[in-house]
Design a protein around this motif. Structure first.
Motif, mmCIF file in Angstrom:
data_model
loop_
_atom_site.group_PDB
_atom_site.id
_atom_site.type_symbol
_atom_site.label_atom_id
_atom_site.label_comp_id
_atom_site.label_asym_id
_atom_site.label_seq_id
_atom_site.Cartn_x
_atom_site.Cartn_y
_atom_site.Cartn_z
ATOM 1 N N TYR A 7 1.194 -1.701 -3.829
ATOM 2 C CA TYR A 7 1.937 -0.713 -2.901
ATOM 3 C C TYR A 7 2.889 -1.535 -2.203
ATOM 4 O O TYR A 7 2.650 -2.830 -1.850
ATOM 5 C CB TYR A 7 1.168 0.032 -1.877
ATOM 6 N N TRP A 116 2.754 3.621 3.270
ATOM 7 C CA TRP A 116 2.721 2.973 1.875
ATOM 8 C C TRP A 116 3.144 3.548 0.727
ATOM 9 O O TRP A 116 2.856 4.704 0.788
ATOM 10 C CB TRP A 116 1.277 2.318 1.654
ATOM 11 N N PRO A 118 3.747 3.566 -3.477
ATOM 12 C CA PRO A 118 3.572 2.918 -4.785
ATOM 13 C C PRO A 118 4.666 1.992 -5.359
ATOM 14 O O PRO A 118 5.959 2.216 -5.075
ATOM 15 C CB PRO A 118 3.447 3.984 -5.854
ATOM 16 N N GLU A 119 4.620 0.603 -5.630
ATOM 17 C CA GLU A 119 5.552 -0.339 -6.039
ATOM 18 C C GLU A 119 6.416 0.565 -6.977
ATOM 19 O O GLU A 119 6.111 1.242 -8.079
ATOM 20 C CB GLU A 119 5.112 -1.594 -6.889
#
Length: 167
Positions: A7, A116, A118-119
């Protein structure tokens, strides 16, 4: 709260300019948008920024909130808390933050939220505003939070300015 594996940290910051973007009273702010945003994009840990029209000196001022051209927003994603802190409190950005009362109205409510993502995720302004609303309604949680929720955040405690505009 440390970033969960996989994240990144998203943040949204909104404000309402005291005048229209072409008014001389906000000229210094408008003239430095590209400079400050450009610095942010070159910082270690920077991932992504919501872009406006691409016209020089406009930043995200064209991303109106509730149709109000004086509401401006900043929406970015960072690898971690420390990267965002370094930019906010350890660069020229802080000098502009300290002068925010000259350019922005006092909103009298929360105007900043983090969460946060997710990447690889690029939040929309609608998503960001929903997170901000959640923070206003429910306070700090894993869904949306401010600096004090992050145990690893340190610079805001010693470098933050007095809450003048929009806090």
């Amino acid at each position: 709260m440390t970033a969960p594996a996989g994240y990144h940290l998203a943040q949204v910051n909104v404000g309402r300019l005291r005048t229209d973007t072409d008014d001389p009273r906000v000229a210094e702010f408008m003239a430095n948008l590209d400079r400050v945003n450009g610095l942010g994009k070159r910082m270690p840990g920077f991932v992504w920024m919501m872009e406006g029209s691409g016209e020089p000196g406009t930043g995200n001022t064209e991303a109106k909130i509730d149709g109000d051209p004086r509401f401006v927003s900043n929406l970015t994603v960072w690898e971690d808390v420390e990267s965002l802190e370094r930019f906010v409190w350890g660069t020229i950005h802080k000098q502009f933050y300290e002068k925010r009362a000259e350019w922005f109205e006092t909103l009298g409510e929360m105007h900043f939220a983090m969460w946060w993502v997710p990447e690889g995720h690029r939040p929309s302004l609608d998503e960001a505003l929903a997170r901000l609303d959640h923070l206003k309604t429910h306070g700090d949680s894993d869904h949306a939070f401010g600096w004090s929720y992050l145990k690893e955040a340190r610079m805001w405690q010693t470098h933050a300015c007095a809450p003048v505009a929009a806090e």
